[in-house]
Design a protein around this motif. Structure first.
Motif, PDB file in Angstrom:
ATOM      1  N   VAL A 244       0.829  -1.202   0.000  1.00 43.43           N
ATOM      2  CA  VAL A 244       0.000   0.000   0.000  1.00 43.43           C
ATOM      3  C   VAL A 244       0.866   1.256   0.000  1.00 43.43           C
ATOM      4  CG1 VAL A 244      -1.835   1.258   1.180  1.00 43.43           C
ATOM      5  CG2 VAL A 244      -1.854  -1.240   1.170  1.00 43.43           C
ATOM      6  N   LYS A 245       1.918   1.262   0.798  1.00 38.15           N
ATOM      7  CA  LYS A 245       2.819   2.421   0.799  1.00 38.15           C
ATOM      8  C   LYS A 245       3.505   2.577  -0.553  1.00 38.15           C
ATOM      9  CE  LYS A 245       3.993   3.167   5.649  1.00 38.15           C
ATOM     10  NZ  LYS A 245       5.097   3.305   6.618  1.00 38.15           N
ATOM     11  N   ALA A 246       3.868   1.452  -1.165  1.00 39.95           N
ATOM     12  CA  ALA A 246       4.496   1.512  -2.490  1.00 39.95           C
ATOM     13  C   ALA A 246       3.555   2.141  -3.502  1.00 39.95           C
ATOM     14  CB  ALA A 246       4.887   0.101  -2.940  1.00 39.95           C
ATOM     15  N   ALA A 247       2.259   1.842  -3.364  1.00 38.80           N
ATOM     16  CA  ALA A 247       1.265   2.397  -4.286  1.00 38.80           C
ATOM     17  C   ALA A 247       1.062   3.887  -4.059  1.00 38.80           C
ATOM     18  CB  ALA A 247      -0.062   1.658  -4.120  1.00 38.80           C
ATOM     19  N   VAL A 248       0.822   4.269  -2.822  1.00 34.78           N
ATOM     20  CA  VAL A 248       0.441   5.650  -2.517  1.00 34.78           C
ATOM     21  C   VAL A 248       1.649   6.588  -2.437  1.00 34.78           C
ATOM     22  CG1 VAL A 248      -0.774   7.144  -0.880  1.00 34.78           C
ATOM     23  CG2 VAL A 248      -1.594   4.817  -1.288  1.00 34.78           C
ATOM     24  N   GLU A 249       2.756   6.107  -1.898  1.00 39.12           N
ATOM     25  CA  GLU A 249       3.928   6.963  -1.729  1.00 39.12           C
ATOM     26  C   GLU A 249       4.990   6.736  -2.811  1.00 39.12           C
ATOM     27  OE1 GLU A 249       5.399   6.538   2.258  1.00 39.12           O
ATOM     28  OE2 GLU A 249       3.390   6.715   3.136  1.00 39.12           O
ATOM     29  N   GLY A 250       4.915   5.597  -3.499  1.00 41.80           N
ATOM     30  CA  GLY A 250       5.906   5.286  -4.523  1.00 41.80           C
ATOM     31  C   GLY A 250       5.414   5.564  -5.933  1.00 41.80           C
ATOM     32  N   SER A 251       4.173   6.018  -6.065  1.00 42.01           N
ATOM     33  CA  SER A 251       3.610   6.399  -7.368  1.00 42.01           C
ATOM     34  C   SER A 251       3.078   7.824  -7.232  1.00 42.01           C
ATOM     35  CB  SER A 251       2.474   5.469  -7.775  1.00 42.01           C
ATOM     36  OG  SER A 251       2.905   4.130  -7.817  1.00 42.01           O
ATOM     37  N   SER A 252       3.267   8.611  -8.261  1.00 42.90           N
ATOM     38  CA  SER A 252       2.877  10.021  -8.181  1.00 42.90           C
ATOM     39  C   SER A 252       1.502  10.281  -8.768  1.00 42.90           C
ATOM     40  CB  SER A 252       3.889  10.876  -8.948  1.00 42.90           C
ATOM     41  OG  SER A 252       3.827  10.571 -10.346  1.00 42.90           O
ATOM     42  N   TYR A 253       0.981  11.459  -8.467  1.00 43.72           N
ATOM     43  CA  TYR A 253      -0.201  11.982  -9.141  1.00 43.72           C
ATOM     44  C   TYR A 253       0.318  12.994 -10.156  1.00 43.72           C
ATOM     45  CZ  TYR A 253      -4.166  15.188  -9.841  1.00 43.72           C
ATOM     46  OH  TYR A 253      -5.124  16.004 -10.406  1.00 43.72           O
ATOM     47  N   TYR A 254       0.291  12.599 -11.412  1.00 44.19           N
ATOM     48  CA  TYR A 254       0.786  13.454 -12.493  1.00 44.19           C
ATOM     49  C   TYR A 254      -0.376  14.338 -12.947  1.00 44.19           C
ATOM     50  CZ  TYR A 254       3.974  14.502 -16.418  1.00 44.19           C
ATOM     51  OH  TYR A 254       4.833  15.106 -17.310  1.00 44.19           O
ATOM     52  N   LYS A 255      -0.401  15.557 -12.435  1.00 45.10           N
ATOM     53  CA  LYS A 255      -1.510  16.469 -12.703  1.00 45.10           C
ATOM     54  C   LYS A 255      -1.315  17.135 -14.066  1.00 45.10           C
ATOM     55  CE  LYS A 255      -4.311  20.063 -10.498  1.00 45.10           C
ATOM     56  NZ  LYS A 255      -4.425  20.959  -9.312  1.00 45.10           N
ATOM     57  N   LEU A 256      -2.029  16.631 -15.052  1.00 45.80           N
ATOM     58  CA  LEU A 256      -1.902  17.127 -16.416  1.00 45.80           C
ATOM     59  C   LEU A 256      -3.059  18.043 -16.780  1.00 45.80           C
ATOM     60  CD1 LEU A 256      -0.956  13.725 -18.109  1.00 45.80           C
ATOM     61  CD2 LEU A 256       0.590  15.641 -17.660  1.00 45.80           C
ATOM     62  N   PRO A 257      -2.878  18.932 -17.760  1.00 47.32           N
ATOM     63  CA  PRO A 257      -4.005  19.710 -18.280  1.00 47.32           C
ATOM     64  C   PRO A 257      -5.098  18.755 -18.754  1.00 47.32           C
ATOM     65  CG  PRO A 257      -1.930  20.552 -19.127  1.00 47.32           C
ATOM     66  CD  PRO A 257      -1.596  19.276 -18.422  1.00 47.32           C
ATOM     67  N   LYS A 258      -6.350  19.157 -18.634  1.00 45.29           N
ATOM     68  CA  LYS A 258      -7.478  18.275 -18.919  1.00 45.29           C
ATOM     69  C   LYS A 258      -7.406  17.561 -20.269  1.00 45.29           C
ATOM     70  CE  LYS A 258     -10.014  18.267 -15.209  1.00 45.29           C
ATOM     71  NZ  LYS A 258     -10.297  16.980 -14.485  1.00 45.29           N
ATOM     72  N   PRO A 259      -7.043  18.257 -21.367  1.00 49.55           N
ATOM     73  CA  PRO A 259      -6.960  17.539 -22.649  1.00 49.55           C
ATOM     74  C   PRO A 259      -5.930  16.407 -22.614  1.00 49.55           C
ATOM     75  CG  PRO A 259      -7.026  19.901 -23.031  1.00 49.55           C
ATOM     76  CD  PRO A 259      -6.821  19.718 -21.558  1.00 49.55           C
ATOM     77  N   LEU A 260      -4.777  16.650 -21.984  1.00 48.79           N
ATOM     78  CA  LEU A 260      -3.751  15.613 -21.890  1.00 48.79           C
ATOM     79  C   LEU A 260      -4.175  14.508 -20.927  1.00 48.79           C
ATOM     80  CD1 LEU A 260      -0.401  17.637 -21.872  1.00 48.79           C
ATOM     81  CD2 LEU A 260      -1.480  16.411 -23.766  1.00 48.79           C
ATOM     82  N   GLN A 261      -4.885  14.882 -19.876  1.00 48.45           N
ATOM     83  CA  GLN A 261      -5.394  13.879 -18.946  1.00 48.45           C
ATOM     84  C   GLN A 261      -6.352  12.931 -19.666  1.00 48.45           C
ATOM     85  OE1 GLN A 261      -7.233  15.316 -15.222  1.00 48.45           O
ATOM     86  NE2 GLN A 261      -8.708  13.630 -15.372  1.00 48.45           N
ATOM     87  N   TRP A 262      -7.188  13.494 -20.536  1.00 50.74           N
ATOM     88  CA  TRP A 262      -8.150  12.669 -21.283  1.00 50.74           C
ATOM     89  C   TRP A 262      -7.432  11.748 -22.267  1.00 50.74           C
ATOM     90  CZ3 TRP A 262      -9.647  11.989 -26.391  1.00 50.74           C
ATOM     91  CH2 TRP A 262     -10.860  11.318 -26.584  1.00 50.74           C
ATOM     92  N   VAL A 263      -6.495  12.322 -23.025  1.00 47.51           N
ATOM     93  CA  VAL A 263      -5.777  11.538 -24.031  1.00 47.51           C
ATOM     94  C   VAL A 263      -4.980  10.407 -23.377  1.00 47.51           C
ATOM     95  CG1 VAL A 263      -3.863  11.613 -25.691  1.00 47.51           C
ATOM     96  CG2 VAL A 263      -5.665  13.320 -25.801  1.00 47.51           C
ATOM     97  N   THR A 264      -4.421  10.652 -22.201  1.00 50.76           N
ATOM     98  CA  THR A 264      -3.619   9.635 -21.517  1.00 50.76           C
ATOM     99  C   THR A 264      -4.462   8.738 -20.609  1.00 50.76           C
ATOM    100  OG1 THR A 264      -3.083  11.221 -19.753  1.00 50.76           O
ATOM    101  CG2 THR A 264      -1.514  11.021 -21.572  1.00 50.76           C
ATOM    102  N   GLY A 265      -5.766   8.791 -20.771  1.00 51.08           N
ATOM    103  CA  GLY A 265      -6.637   7.869 -20.053  1.00 51.08           C
ATOM    104  C   GLY A 265      -6.521   7.918 -18.543  1.00 51.08           C
ATOM    105  N   ASN A 266      -6.340   9.127 -17.991  1.00 55.48           N
ATOM    106  CA  ASN A 266      -6.287   9.331 -16.536  1.00 55.48           C
ATOM    107  C   ASN A 266      -5.140   8.579 -15.847  1.00 55.48           C
ATOM    108  OD1 ASN A 266      -8.704  10.963 -16.344  1.00 55.48           O
ATOM    109  ND2 ASN A 266      -9.880   9.089 -16.660  1.00 55.48           N
ATOM    110  N   ILE A 267      -4.145   8.123 -16.622  1.00 52.15           N
ATOM    111  CA  ILE A 267      -3.069   7.346 -16.008  1.00 52.15           C
ATOM    112  C   ILE A 267      -2.223   8.202 -15.073  1.00 52.15           C
ATOM    113  CG2 ILE A 267      -1.261   7.708 -17.754  1.00 52.15           C
ATOM    114  CD1 ILE A 267      -2.257   4.402 -15.941  1.00 52.15           C
ATOM    115  N   GLY A 268      -2.408   9.528 -15.122  1.00 52.79           N
ATOM    116  CA  GLY A 268      -1.722  10.410 -14.184  1.00 52.79           C
ATOM    117  C   GLY A 268      -2.108  10.122 -12.741  1.00 52.79           C
TER     118      GLY A 268
END
Length: 341
Positions: A244-268
């Motif tokens: 769980v720590k690896a998931a929450v603390e070892g992976s980031s929230y990549y905050k992208l502009p909305k168009p890029l967030q949509w194109v990248t399928g929310n993988i941010g």
């Protein structure tokens, strides 16, 4: 984040671990149809000017990334309820993204099970050495590591090697199902590309598919790289490692502009995905917004993510990534300690 609190996160996001068939079908339509239209439009503009063609290729590469996210969800059995439907669609989208479905599904599942575990590196992840490992490594290994971590090699040569060469072969010891799927994927890619070359000619094909392949491959590797390679990420040895720590603390929230967030399928919303791979990509944002603790995950933006290019080695003492330039201080310290003995 305390262990007691963090252990409850999976329970909180459990309601988002569901597949919506209509949402999945709609995503297929709004991804594959634009990709086909953009590819055809790019071909039509070749006779006018490549300056008109190239912007279309960039956008088309974005839709290849979006296609890969669908492929990725199929690997986690989260795009459709039916395993067979996921396997069939995963193989088809694997052809479009030149990635063998069964082979990648296995390596990626290992990545999820071992992410941020210093004792289980090497499968489905990026090569990372700790400071001590680098300092004690032979000269040839240090050189190889520096070459590997060079941005030109990782993001320039990397997409060509990984997608065009590495994925065309089975790993040693691969099971029959995995081997057959790789062979099938390779044959279907050849047939698809041969049909396109027959229809429009090899020059036009290369002018269109070449840039799409390279740009989408570069962006794919960048997304994977940047969502785990941030300064204060999480790495621990097996005895201290927490999924769980690896998931929450070892992976980031990549905050992208909305168009890029949509194109990248929310993988941010990568921290949500690593916490629960069963959440379909179209529910990742909702899971993030509905779970306050997840909103405290390390947030990076397009601007701040560029800093990750200088991160090269993991400092186990300081619990952070450092650059090769910062390594000099460690090297002098280690050398002084050796000379004083």
């Amino acid at each position: 984040m305390h262990d007691t609190r963090i252990s409850q996160l999976k329970k909180i996001i459990a309601p988002f671990e569901k597949t919506n068939t209509m949402s999945s079908i709609w995503q297929l339509i709004n991804t594959l149809v634009p990709l086909i239209i953009l590819w055809y439009a790019a071909y039509q503009t070749l006779s006018v000017s490549y300056w008109l063609t190239f912007p279309l290729l960039i956008v088309a590469a974005g839709f290849v990334i979006r296609t890969f996210i669908i492929f990725h969800d199929c690997c986690h059995q989260s795009f459709f309820k039916s395993r067979l439907a996921n396997d069939i669609l995963g193989t088809i989208t694997g052809v479009l993204t030149v990635v063998p479905y069964e082979q990648w599904k296995l390596s990626h599942s290992i990545h999820h099970a071992t992410s941020s575990n210093l004792d289980k590196r090497g499968v489905g992840d990026i090569w990372i050495l700790t400071v001590d490992e680098y300092l004690s490594a032979p000269l040839w290994k240090r050189f190889a590591y520096r070459v590997y971590r060079n941005p030109f090699v990782m993001f320039g040569i990397g997409p060509i090697f990984v997608f065009l060469i590495q994925y065309r072969f089975n790993r040693k010891g691969a099971r029959r199902k995995e081997r057959l799927n790789t062979y099938l994927t390779n044959v279907l890619i050849v047939l698809l590309y041969a049909a396109l070359i027959w229809a429009i000619g090899w020059q036009a094909f290369l002018l269109i598919q070449g840039p799409i392949f390279f740009i989408s491959g570069f962006l794919g590797i960048w997304l994977f790289y940047v969502q785990h390679q941030f300064e204060d990420t999480y790495y621990e040895n097996e005895d201290q490692w927490s999924y769980v720590k690896a998931a929450v603390e070892g992976s980031s929230y990549y905050k992208l502009p909305k168009p890029l967030q949509w194109v990248t399928g929310n993988i941010g919303f990568h921290h949500v995905h690593h916490l629960s791979p069963k959440v379909p990509n179209y529910y990742l944002e909702q899971a993030h917004n509905s779970t306050p603790p997840l909103q405290k995950a390390t947030t990076i933006t397009l601007a701040t993510s560029l800093k990750s290019l200088r991160f090269r080695l993991w400092d186990e003492q300081g619990k952070r990534f450092i650059s090769f330039k910062e390594l000099n201080a460690f090297y002098r310290k280690a050398k002084s300690a050796t000379e004083s003995i």
